[in-house]
Design an enzyme around this catalytic site. Structure first.
Site, PDB file in Angstrom:
ATOM      1  N   GLY A  10       0.820  -1.212   0.000  1.00 61.64           N
ATOM      2  CA  GLY A  10       0.000   0.000   0.000  1.00 61.64           C
ATOM      3  C   GLY A  10       0.849   1.254   0.000  1.00 61.64           C
ATOM      4  O   GLY A  10       2.026   1.221  -0.360  1.00 61.64           O
ATOM      5  N   LEU A  34       0.489   3.700  -2.026  1.00 63.50           N
ATOM      6  CA  LEU A  34       0.891   3.584  -3.432  1.00 63.50           C
ATOM      7  C   LEU A  34       1.342   4.919  -4.024  1.00 63.50           C
ATOM      8  O   LEU A  34       0.756   5.963  -3.754  1.00 63.50           O
ATOM      9  CB  LEU A  34      -0.287   3.038  -4.254  1.00 63.50           C
ATOM     10  CG  LEU A  34      -0.836   1.685  -3.808  1.00 63.50           C
ATOM     11  CD1 LEU A  34      -1.984   1.244  -4.711  1.00 63.50           C
ATOM     12  CD2 LEU A  34       0.260   0.624  -3.780  1.00 63.50           C
ATOM     13  N   GLY A  48       5.473   4.772  -8.763  1.00 58.08           N
ATOM     14  CA  GLY A  48       6.322   3.591  -9.002  1.00 58.08           C
ATOM     15  C   GLY A  48       5.469   2.329  -8.959  1.00 58.08           C
ATOM     16  O   GLY A  48       5.619   1.437  -9.806  1.00 58.08           O
ATOM     17  N   HIS A  49       4.562   2.244  -7.980  1.00 59.90           N
ATOM     18  CA  HIS A  49       3.647   1.087  -7.925  1.00 59.90           C
ATOM     19  C   HIS A  49       2.752   1.073  -9.175  1.00 59.90           C
ATOM     20  O   HIS A  49       2.478   0.017  -9.741  1.00 59.90           O
ATOM     21  CB  HIS A  49       2.724   1.177  -6.701  1.00 59.90           C
ATOM     22  CG  HIS A  49       3.415   1.030  -5.384  1.00 59.90           C
ATOM     23  ND1 HIS A  49       3.524   2.057  -4.485  1.00 59.90           N
ATOM     24  CD2 HIS A  49       4.009  -0.053  -4.807  1.00 59.90           C
ATOM     25  CE1 HIS A  49       4.150   1.629  -3.399  1.00 59.90           C
ATOM     26  NE2 HIS A  49       4.475   0.362  -3.572  1.00 59.90           N
ATOM     27  N   LYS A  70      13.841  -0.918  -7.655  1.00 61.67           N
ATOM     28  CA  LYS A  70      14.407  -0.171  -6.518  1.00 61.67           C
ATOM     29  C   LYS A  70      14.836  -1.127  -5.400  1.00 61.67           C
ATOM     30  O   LYS A  70      15.854  -0.928  -4.771  1.00 61.67           O
ATOM     31  CB  LYS A  70      13.416   0.852  -5.971  1.00 61.67           C
ATOM     32  CG  LYS A  70      14.079   1.745  -4.913  1.00 61.67           C
ATOM     33  CD  LYS A  70      13.171   2.797  -4.422  1.00 61.67           C
ATOM     34  CE  LYS A  70      12.198   2.298  -3.423  1.00 61.67           C
ATOM     35  NZ  LYS A  70      12.767   1.905  -2.117  1.00 61.67           N
ATOM     36  N   SER A 107       9.269   6.092  -3.106  1.00 59.81           N
ATOM     37  CA  SER A 107       9.168   5.085  -2.043  1.00 59.81           C
ATOM     38  C   SER A 107       8.033   5.515  -1.127  1.00 59.81           C
ATOM     39  O   SER A 107       7.851   6.718  -0.880  1.00 59.81           O
ATOM     40  CB  SER A 107      10.483   5.052  -1.259  1.00 59.81           C
ATOM     41  OG  SER A 107      10.285   4.418  -0.020  1.00 59.81           O
TER      42      SER A 107
END
Ligand code: PAF
Length: 277
Positions: free
Chosen positions: A31, A33, A36-37, A149, A185
């Site tokens: 989660g 989010l 990147g997600h 990453k 991140s």
């Protein structure tokens, strides 16, 4: 977009997709989010017939209880982002669903376990190995997506898939960065405005080291200089800055431009631990 919470709920849906010969893509997440997600989701949507995103903050992979307690949770915003991407299913298991009983089995990923993240976060990769295995068993995807990453996590999951013969393909998606270069991140949310500015040091140090390596400067000299740069930054607390083999994560003491090498960094910025490569 359908929310599912247990394997029992998922099983008939899975069977239906299997009968239709539809390929299932799984994007495992914890989660909070970010884009990147969403890159993983977009890649899954382009690759598989349907996409399952799991959201589960896995307690067993946190070696530091404070880090677990502070892990950002933004479920409502996450579900909105996934609905906007037209994700088919979100798997939202409870801790009881994932861990009906404490897991006694322990993974030992050998050499990978004792270097970099493995060394600084004892037990972390065991927790990742357990939860990712459970997700693979429960969802049974044909393809699963992970971000570059977490480079060493990728190494661990490759080993898991090979050693345990999971019948699935792994897709590794490049790191998404903020305009100033900071790797995206979920933990970035925890940085104060001043820490957010200081966090760029991870990216600038990687770029500086890479430029100097290609200019022919000696790796150990570069590493010493970068360690001094971190030492001079009161907000930073460097754990490692290593030139490594991306398969074994063995550290190199010199650079060979003909062998595949990655520079991996982990540093606290304030109380937040960040990694990049
Ligand atoms: O990379 C992550 O977010 C987690 O380690 C993962 C793969 C979802 C397992 O909990």
């Amino acid at each position: 977009m359908k929310l599912i919470r247990t394997g029992a709920e998922w099983n008939p849906l899975w069977l239906n997709h299997l009968q239709k010969k539809q390929q299932i893509g799984l994007v495992p997440t914890m989660g909070a989010l970010h884009d990147g997600h969403l890159d993983l989701v977009i890649k899954s949507k382009a690759t598989a017939d349907l996409t399952v995103v799991s959201i589960f903050v896995n307690p067993t992979q946190f070696n530091n209880p404070e880090d677990f307690a502070k892990y950002p949770i933004t479920l409502e915003a996450d579900l909105q982002k996934l609905a906007d991407e037209r994700v088919d299913y979100v798997f939202l298991p409870s801790v009881e669903t994932m861990y009906p009983a404490p897991t006694r089995l322990r993974f030992d990923f050998g050499d990978l376990e004792r270097k970099l993240e493995g060394k600084f976060r004892p037990g972390h990769f065991n927790g990742v190995g357990v939860v990712v295995s459970k997700l693979f068993h429960l969802i049974r995807p044909q393809v699963a997506f992970f971000g570059q990453k977490d480079l060493q996590q990728v190494g661990i999951i490759k080993r898991l898939v090979n050693d345990l013969s999971f019948e699935l393909k792994l897709e590794i998606v490049p790191t998404r960065r903020e305009p100033d270069g900071l790797a995206m991140s979920s933990r970035n949310m925890r940085l104060s405005p001043i820490e957010r500015k200081k966090a760029i040091l991870l990216f600038t140090s990687l770029e500086k080291a890479k430029t100097e390596l290609f200019a022919g400067k000696n790796w150990l000299e570069i590493q010493t200089q970068i360690k001094a740069d971190f030492g001079n930054e009161p907000f930073a607390n460097l754990e490692y800055f290593e030139l490594v083999n991306p398969e074994t994560f063995e550290s190199y003491s010199q650079f060979d431009r003909y062998q595949k090498s990655f520079i991996c960094v982990a540093s606290y910025i304030g109380d937040t631990r960040l990694i990049d490569n």
